[in-house]
Motif scaffolding. Structure first.
Motif, mmCIF file in Angstrom:
data_model
loop_
_atom_site.group_PDB
_atom_site.id
_atom_site.type_symbol
_atom_site.label_atom_id
_atom_site.label_comp_id
_atom_site.label_asym_id
_atom_site.label_seq_id
_atom_site.Cartn_x
_atom_site.Cartn_y
_atom_site.Cartn_z
ATOM 1 N N ILE A 123 5.385 42.860 -5.252
ATOM 2 C CA ILE A 123 5.491 42.719 -3.806
ATOM 3 C C ILE A 123 6.640 41.762 -3.491
ATOM 4 C CG2 ILE A 123 3.754 40.852 -3.745
ATOM 5 C CD1 ILE A 123 2.887 41.904 -0.988
ATOM 6 N N GLY A 124 7.381 42.083 -2.442
ATOM 7 C CA GLY A 124 8.482 41.230 -2.003
ATOM 8 C C GLY A 124 8.367 40.955 -0.515
ATOM 9 N N SER A 144 3.115 28.563 -4.890
ATOM 10 C CA SER A 144 4.333 27.946 -5.426
ATOM 11 C C SER A 144 5.179 27.387 -4.284
ATOM 12 C CB SER A 144 5.158 28.973 -6.206
ATOM 13 O OG SER A 144 6.448 28.454 -6.507
ATOM 14 N N GLU A 145 5.676 26.157 -4.457
ATOM 15 C CA GLU A 145 6.562 25.546 -3.460
ATOM 16 C C GLU A 145 8.026 25.891 -3.702
ATOM 17 O OE1 GLU A 145 5.818 21.354 -3.120
ATOM 18 O OE2 GLU A 145 3.642 21.622 -2.998
ATOM 19 N N SER A 146 8.289 26.878 -4.556
ATOM 20 C CA SER A 146 9.670 27.274 -4.835
ATOM 21 C C SER A 146 10.327 27.823 -3.570
ATOM 22 C CB SER A 146 9.702 28.328 -5.944
ATOM 23 O OG SER A 146 9.068 29.530 -5.522
ATOM 24 N N GLY A 169 14.544 37.784 -5.819
ATOM 25 C CA GLY A 169 14.021 38.757 -6.775
ATOM 26 C C GLY A 169 13.459 38.139 -8.031
ATOM 27 N N ASP A 170 13.816 36.896 -8.332
ATOM 28 C CA ASP A 170 13.235 36.246 -9.508
ATOM 29 C C ASP A 170 11.716 36.142 -9.346
ATOM 30 O OD1 ASP A 170 15.689 35.944 -10.665
ATOM 31 O OD2 ASP A 170 15.828 33.773 -10.381
ATOM 32 N N PRO A 171 10.953 36.298 -10.437
ATOM 33 C CA PRO A 171 9.492 36.195 -10.330
ATOM 34 C C PRO A 171 9.064 34.803 -9.867
ATOM 35 C CG PRO A 171 10.152 37.152 -12.448
ATOM 36 C CD PRO A 171 11.399 36.621 -11.807
ATOM 37 N N VAL A 172 8.069 34.768 -8.990
ATOM 38 C CA VAL A 172 7.508 33.497 -8.529
ATOM 39 C C VAL A 172 6.257 33.203 -9.347
ATOM 40 C CG1 VAL A 172 6.603 32.193 -6.581
ATOM 41 C CG2 VAL A 172 8.409 33.883 -6.205
ATOM 42 N N ASP A 173 6.358 32.259 -10.266
ATOM 43 C CA ASP A 173 5.251 31.782 -11.096
ATOM 44 C C ASP A 173 4.448 32.938 -11.676
ATOM 45 O OD1 ASP A 173 6.305 29.385 -10.390
ATOM 46 O OD2 ASP A 173 4.546 28.631 -9.336
ATOM 47 N N GLN A 174 3.115 32.866 -11.535
ATOM 48 C CA GLN A 174 2.239 33.865 -12.152
ATOM 49 C C GLN A 174 1.874 34.996 -11.200
ATOM 50 O OE1 GLN A 174 1.762 33.499 -15.465
ATOM 51 N NE2 GLN A 174 3.108 31.729 -15.106
ATOM 52 N N GLY A 175 2.624 35.142 -10.113
ATOM 53 C CA GLY A 175 2.341 36.212 -9.166
ATOM 54 C C GLY A 175 1.263 35.814 -8.175
ATOM 55 N N ALA A 219 3.099 40.875 -9.468
ATOM 56 C CA ALA A 219 4.392 40.178 -9.424
ATOM 57 C C ALA A 219 4.859 39.959 -7.992
ATOM 58 C CB ALA A 219 5.443 40.967 -10.201
ATOM 59 N N VAL A 220 5.383 38.765 -7.736
ATOM 60 C CA VAL A 220 5.946 38.411 -6.426
ATOM 61 C C VAL A 220 7.405 38.020 -6.625
ATOM 62 C CG1 VAL A 220 5.827 36.829 -4.452
ATOM 63 C CG2 VAL A 220 3.708 37.619 -5.559
ATOM 64 N N GLY A 221 8.292 38.668 -5.872
ATOM 65 C CA GLY A 221 9.717 38.358 -5.988
ATOM 66 C C GLY A 221 10.119 37.234 -5.041
#
Length: 545
Positions: free
Chosen positions: A73-74, A173-175, A226-232, A248-250
């Motif tokens: 998912i994005g 995630s705080e990314s 698009g990079d994966p965010v942690d464990q989704g 997966a979360v982009g």
């Protein structure tokens, strides 16, 4: 079969689409959002309302398939500012004091004084925003919040761009996304990987306290779109969205940039898909003009260049018009003839379609060769909400020359046509500015609401003398969001592969050379109008009391 979900949070609605790995939309839905307007130039939203709407639309589009089949998912969203406290709850950004109203909408213009202050400092970081920070960006808004609502400023542990708020809600995630930070937060990024917050800049603009806790408040974990965010997806978010934990979360994109990503790779026989010669227009309430280049090209009045903000490894330049779809709606909604037309419409015909058909009838009656000739004596300067590019002047106003006492539907049709033309002349002004700085443009790409308006598309082609590509899959923004999810899930080796595969094909609209000279003459009037406005302002600035 593998599917991906694209989520788009626009100004007035949240949308989601279920998308195949070939870039085909299987199912799509939307949910309206609340907008608060507590004072002139103030526009606010609620992050709770937004997340609730996101959960509703995602659950709806995945309802008919097994959640196991959704691999990624994005998210994309408007570049709005979200304030969150230490418990994860909303913090008010509103003069009303309502914590529910914790989002300063992108189009909010409260921070004019703060933008002027930042620009007066003349820091070198401003060269990356066309020389002047926009009051629609986040540093002026943060400075406004600190000065005017100090309690909220102190309570807010996290300040997010709305796309990053969505990935935080989805994953904990705080990314942050490089897209949001370099485009709207004055973050520094370059090819050598020396990505950082510029301490000197934030000291200079009186936001030095953001350095606390290694910049946690505005982000210290920055990732490429698009990079994966942690464990989704977290267990809580997965339950709320109707998906599996760990999906997966982009890393996110701003909505316009998702549109650019979703269509920049679209293909058509005979037109070489050179990403660096394509100017992408993402048309909605406003319009963004995006182009990428391997070179670091600075363009006056155009935001950027931003490294890897949309396509990894390429520099993005971003022009724009603050009111396009919104302006056409304004011209139509405020005209006396509109209520009568709306009453007469049958079926699903849109009033803009009706006006386009009326214009063709008027053209035939006058025996003109092209509909554009109808506006020989009507001219519009379209900056009713200020100029974003290339003049970067939010104080500019709209102008109309050629008004009469007529209030019939033919008069509305002419004003509508003149406004469509003016918006296109604005694009020409941006394109000329880009090319003067070193860009080379041979193709236009258009997505969004106005891409479904044949009159608007043809006039773009005619005025610019370039072919216009409109993706067959109309919802390029949602495709772009789904591309983020597909890449995060490992479906493609590179995001370039995802862009090419999911970008799909396009229809081409070629320019008609018949009225090119006429448009050049109208464009001369267009450029004269803004100079006249500046002259009027100078005259009225003289002492008269």
């Amino acid at each position: 079969m593998d599917y991906f979900v694209g989520v788009d949070v626009g100004t007035g609605s949240a949308r989601a689409a279920l998308v195949s790995s070939k870039g085909k939309i299987v199912k799509m839905t939307m949910c309206p959002l609340e907008i608060f307007h507590p004072a002139p130039n103030f526009y606010e939203q609620s992050s709770d309302n937004i997340w609730s709407a996101v959960c509703h639309v995602v659950k709806t589009v995945v309802a008919d398939i097994s959640a196991d089949n959704v691999k990624g998912i994005g998210f994309d969203a408007t570049c709005s500012l979200v304030a969150i406290d230490k418990t994860g709850s909303p913090v008010t950004v509103s003069p009303t004091g309502e914590d529910k109203q914790n989002v300063i909408l992108w189009m909010d213009h409260r921070a004019q004084e703060e933008a002027d202050f930042i620009n007066a400092q003349g820091h070198e970081m401003l060269q990356y925003v066309g020389g002047r920070v926009s009051l629609e960006m986040q540093t002026p808004k943060m400075l406004w919040l600190k000065k005017n609502l100090p309690s909220s400023w102190n309570r807010a542990v996290l300040l997010f761009d709305l796309p990053d708020f969505l990935t935080w809600k989805a994953t904990d995630s705080e990314s942050r996304s490089l897209c949001s930070l370099v485009c709207k937060w004055n973050y520094s990024a370059d090819p050598d990987g020396n990505n950082k917050w510029n301490e000197e800049f934030f000291d200079q603009i009186q936001l030095r306290d953001l350095k606390k806790d290694n910049w946690r408040k505005i982000g210290n974990d920055v990732r490429t779109p698009g990079d994966p965010v942690d464990q989704g997806l977290s267990a809580k978010a997965a339950s709320e969205l109707g998906l599996q934990k760990g999906t997966a979360v982009g890393t996110s994109l701003i909505d316009a940039h998702a549109g650019g990503l979703g269509m920049i790779g679209c293909s058509i026989p005979g037109i070489f898909p050179n990403l660096q010669s394509r100017l992408a227009l993402i048309c909605g309430t406003s319009t963004c003009h995006m182009i990428v280049n391997e070179k670091k090209l600075f363009v006056s009045g155009v935001w950027g260049p931003y490294f890897s903000a949309m396509v990894p490894g390429l520099w993005l330049s971003e022009g724009g018009q603050s009111a396009t779809g919104k302006l056409l709606d304004h011209i139509i909604d405020t005209h006396p003839a509109t209520p009568g037309i709306l009453k007469s419409l049958s079926g699903n015909k849109h009033i803009q379609q009706y006006l386009s058909e009326l214009l063709q009838t008027m053209t035939d009656q006058k025996a003109l060769k092209d509909v554009s000739y109808l506006t020989k004596d009507i001219h519009v300067w379209p900056d009713f909400h200020g100029n974003r590019s290339p003049l970067a002047d939010p104080t500019l106003k709209g102008m109309i020359s050629g008004l009469s006492l007529s209030v019939d539907q033919e008069n509305l049709a002419l004003l509508y046509l003149a406004t469509v033309q003016a918006l296109t002349y604005g694009t020409r002004y941006i394109l000329e500015t880009l090319e003067a700085a070193g860009h080379r443009i041979d193709t236009l790409l258009i997505c969004g609401g106005l891409s479904q308006n044949p009159l608007f598309i043809q006039i773009q082609a005619d005025v610019l003398g370039l072919p216009v590509l409109c993706p067959v899959e109309k919802e390029s923004v949602l495709i772009g969001a789904a591309i983020l999810g597909s890449y995060a899930a490992g479906k493609f080796n590179t995001i370039y592969d995802a862009i090419q595969t999911m970008g799909g094909s396009a229809n081409v609209i070629k320019p008609k050379n018949e009225c090119y000279k006429y448009h050049l003459q109208k464009y001369r009037v267009f450029r004269r109008m803004v100079q006249d406005q500046k002259d009027y302002r100078e005259i009225m600035s003289e002492e008269f009391l």
